[in-house]
Design an enzyme around this catalytic site. Structure first.
Site, PDB file in Angstrom:
ATOM      1  N   ASP A  34      46.715   0.001  36.369  1.00  0.00           N
ATOM      2  CA  ASP A  34      48.123   0.155  36.764  1.00  0.00           C
ATOM      3  C   ASP A  34      49.064   0.073  35.566  1.00  0.00           C
ATOM      4  O   ASP A  34      50.048   0.797  35.494  1.00  0.00           O
ATOM      5  CB  ASP A  34      48.470  -0.939  37.793  1.00  0.00           C
ATOM      6  N   HIS A  48      50.960   2.024  30.177  1.00  0.00           N
ATOM      7  CA  HIS A  48      52.144   1.486  29.496  1.00  0.00           C
ATOM      8  C   HIS A  48      51.774   0.695  28.235  1.00  0.00           C
ATOM      9  O   HIS A  48      52.343   0.888  27.171  1.00  0.00           O
ATOM     10  CB  HIS A  48      52.950   0.573  30.426  1.00  0.00           C
ATOM     11  N   LYS A  72      50.707  -9.716  37.083  1.00  0.00           N
ATOM     12  CA  LYS A  72      51.704  -9.983  38.127  1.00  0.00           C
ATOM     13  C   LYS A  72      51.768 -11.489  38.345  1.00  0.00           C
ATOM     14  O   LYS A  72      50.817 -12.211  38.058  1.00  0.00           O
ATOM     15  CB  LYS A  72      51.289  -9.322  39.435  1.00  0.00           C
ATOM     16  N   LYS A 106      62.065   4.389  28.043  1.00  0.00           N
ATOM     17  CA  LYS A 106      62.931   3.231  27.807  1.00  0.00           C
ATOM     18  C   LYS A 106      63.516   3.319  26.401  1.00  0.00           C
ATOM     19  O   LYS A 106      62.793   3.588  25.446  1.00  0.00           O
ATOM     20  CB  LYS A 106      62.138   1.917  27.968  1.00  0.00           C
ATOM     21  N   ARG A 113      55.881  14.458  54.549  1.00  0.00           N
ATOM     22  CA  ARG A 113      55.270  14.768  55.844  1.00  0.00           C
ATOM     23  C   ARG A 113      56.188  14.431  57.024  1.00  0.00           C
ATOM     24  O   ARG A 113      56.180  15.084  58.050  1.00  0.00           O
ATOM     25  CB  ARG A 113      53.991  13.927  55.938  1.00  0.00           C
ATOM     26  N   HIS A 164      56.701   6.099  32.401  1.00  0.00           N
ATOM     27  CA  HIS A 164      58.140   5.823  32.307  1.00  0.00           C
ATOM     28  C   HIS A 164      58.482   4.859  31.164  1.00  0.00           C
ATOM     29  O   HIS A 164      59.620   4.794  30.726  1.00  0.00           O
ATOM     30  CB  HIS A 164      58.703   5.339  33.646  1.00  0.00           C
TER      31      HIS A 164
HETATM   32  C1  BG6 Z   1      54.563   0.743  37.187  1.00  0.00           C
HETATM   33  C2  BG6 Z   1      53.481  -0.046  37.884  1.00  0.00           C
HETATM   34  O1  BG6 Z   1      54.015   1.848  36.498  1.00  0.00           O
HETATM   35  O2  BG6 Z   1      55.230  -0.088  36.264  1.00  0.00           O
HETATM   36  C3  BG6 Z   1      54.071  -1.250  38.576  1.00  0.00           C
HETATM   37  O3  BG6 Z   1      52.831   0.778  38.838  1.00  0.00           O
HETATM   38  C4  BG6 Z   1      54.884  -2.068  37.610  1.00  0.00           C
HETATM   39  O4  BG6 Z   1      53.061  -2.048  39.167  1.00  0.00           O
HETATM   40  C5  BG6 Z   1      55.886  -1.193  36.872  1.00  0.00           C
HETATM   41  O5  BG6 Z   1      55.569  -3.052  38.350  1.00  0.00           O
HETATM   42  C6  BG6 Z   1      56.587  -1.948  35.758  1.00  0.00           C
HETATM   43  O6  BG6 Z   1      57.626  -1.155  35.276  1.00  0.00           O
HETATM   44  P1  BG6 Z   1      58.928  -1.826  34.672  1.00  0.00           P
HETATM   45  O7  BG6 Z   1      59.723  -0.667  34.154  1.00  0.00           O
HETATM   46  O8  BG6 Z   1      59.603  -2.548  35.788  1.00  0.00           O
HETATM   47  O9  BG6 Z   1      58.459  -2.747  33.597  1.00  0.00           O
END
Ligand code: BG6
Length: 502
Positions: A240, A245, A345, A186, A44, A182
């Site tokens: 999250d 993950h 966290k 890895k 934006r 993601h």
């Molecule tokens: C993200 C989350 O998908 O993964 C984050 O939104 C988190 O909160 C992150 O910190 C962790 O990824 P990595 O690759 O640093 O373990």
């Protein structure tokens, strides 16, 4: 793809600067991008091509320190363009159409398009609708010319995920949608499948006959980083990280061998694991899932804030920054084996690990000792443990018992280790690099299918629902500790404890 228009929606965001552009820069340097490829940042804010390039240059300098050179950058920067588009406004579609058409005609691009949605989740659908209105979505028979990558979170519960899939399905085909997690990019995560199905000695042990329990930890030492408070407080640790993950790691560790090593077969097997996932105990959610929230603390002499004092967090927020739970996989292979999962966290270290603890030998013939220097203490017999250290120390260790040299039969636990750095003298590609290349190649093996995602939500929904109850409050834990007491009790009540690597 011979040529490519890659649009990044949400180009002013953190993910674009930290991960996406550095990964694309690396792909460019390694010759993986098509000769003719424009990378268009869509956002934006008002920016020119040059000011966008300058921002991205600073990001690549910071996040790819070792690979940055001015010469490589100049060649890469020529690919970068900027499109100022406010997705929420009526002018989004015409603005997008005009800008993309003019870039494609200037650069001689044939309309092979990848769209990366790195926006706030509520803009996923409006972005795809704007693309459609702009005439940038090809007719169905040319569907392969458009791929759309969608960041997480995909929905905020089962119903919203299904709705989003349905709405996207009116414009896109399922095979055009790449739901990115993601973690699957890895190296160490991809190696899980190779380790299990490329060796013959471990796989026969991966079942209820030999495994006592499995633990998966995704721990982070950082709190809520600048600017993320708004997103995080709507999301929390369960949505999250655990729903995506952690459950993806679980499905790779627990799945059956696929019929062949290709996308659909692997995803079919992962899906079955997620469909078999059930609470570790019957009864209320509080009996098998724990929510925590970090409180202020002094870590190594430094004061760290409580979650409630972080930027953009309501002072009465009940959002969890930590979750631990006990689950089971109700299938032939894993019946009765607890899977303990946790993420949070502000924990003592950033570490992602999967620990598989095997059963003890049926009879304890030896005394087990633990020694420091010359002093040895008698301890309880130690089970074999196989640990996949996903990050930051990328390795696999197998602990077993050995005879301590001496005149008695004393057992001492020792480790056998495979370390990526020592074994392979090559740089590990970043997850986003690998996944972006897969999208360019049209390989969706490492992306999440909608049914997998829905099965994951289905498991998480009852927890979310229980935690919505106004009487529910996450248990506080001091920053820099391993979460609330209840998380320890989750294991200690059955005589187990969390594995922590040294
Ligand atoms: C993200 C989350 O998908 O993964 C984050 O939104 C988190 O909160 C992150 O910190 C962790 O990824 P990595 O690759 O640093 O373990």
């Amino acid at each position: 793809m011979n040529d490519l228009t890659l649009m990044i929606f949400g180009a002013s965001g953190d993910l674009t600067a930290r991960k996406l552009i550095p990964a694309l820069y690396q792909l460019h340097c390694n010759g993986f991008l098509p000769q003719k490829a424009a990378i268009v940042g869509v956002a934006r804010r008002e920016k020119t091509d040059d000011s966008f390039r300058a921002e991205m240059q600073a990001a690549v300098r910071e996040f790819r320190k070792n690979d940055y050179t001015d010469e490589l950058w100049q060649a890469f920067a020529r690919r970068l363009r900027y499109a100022q588009v406010d997705i929420e406004s009526d002018s989004a579609a015409p603005a997008l159409r005009d800008r993309i058409q003019s870039i494609e005609s200037e650069e001689g691009l044939s309309g092979n398009r990848i769209v990366y949605l790195a926006t706030a989740p509520e803009l996923f659908l409006p972005s795809v609708e704007a693309l459609d209105k702009a005439g940038l979505v090809h007719p169905m028979e040319q569907a392969e010319k458009l791929r759309v990558v969608i960041e997480k979170p995909f929905g905020h519960d089962l119903e919203s995920a299904q709705q989003l899939s349905q709405s996207l399905g009116r414009i896109l085909r399922e095979k055009q949608i790449y739901r990115i997690d993601h973690y699957l990019g890895k190296e160490t995560v991809q190696n899980l499948l190779l380790f299990r199905f490329g060796n013959s000695i471990f796989e026969p042990m991966f079942n209820r006959n030999h495994v006592d329990h499995v633990q998966i930890t995704v721990a982070e030492s950082q709190g809520i980083e600048g600017g993320r408070g708004g997103y995080y407080d709507k999301s929390g640790a369960l949505r999250d990280v655990l729903q995506n993950h952690v459950l993806q790691l679980l499905s790779l560790v627990a799945m059956e061998p696929p019929a062949s090593f290709s996308g659909e077969y692997i995803r079919n097997e992962k899906l079955k694991v997620l469909q078999s996932l059930v609470p570790g105990r019957s009864g209320p959610v509080s009996g098998w899932a724990v929510a925590g929230q970090y409180a202020a603390a002094a870590i190594k002499g430094q004061r760290v804030k409580a979650y409630l004092d972080e930027d953009r967090i309501p002072t009465d927020s009940r959002r969890e920054t930590f979750v631990a739970l006990e689950a089971r996989i109700d299938n032939w292979r894993w019946a009765g084996v607890p899977f303990y999962l946790r993420t949070g966290k502000r924990l003592p270290q950033r570490v992602t690990e999967i620990a598989i603890q095997f059963k003890l030998p049926p009879l304890n013939l030896f005394s087990t000792v633990e020694c420091e220097g010359t002093m040895c203490d008698l301890v309880e017999a130690r089970p074999n443990t196989l640990v996949f250290h996903i990050q930051p120390r990328e390795s696999i260790t197998l602990s077993f018992s050995a005879k301590r040299p001496g005149m008695q039969y004393q057992v001492q636990p020792v480790d056998m280790e495979f370390d990526y750095q020592q074994s392979f003298d090559v740089a590990m590609p970043e997850a986003y690099e690998r996944l972006l290349l897969d999208v360019i190649r049209g390989d969706s093996t490492l992306f999440t299918r909608s049914d997998e995602l829905e099965a994951a939500w289905k498991f998480c929904d009852p927890i979310l629902e229980a935690w919505e109850n106004p009487d529910h409050h996450p248990e506080l834990y001091a920053g820099g500790t391993w979460g609330p007491k209840a998380a320890q009790e989750l294991l200690s009540r059955s005589g187990r404890h969390w594995y922590v690597s040294e």
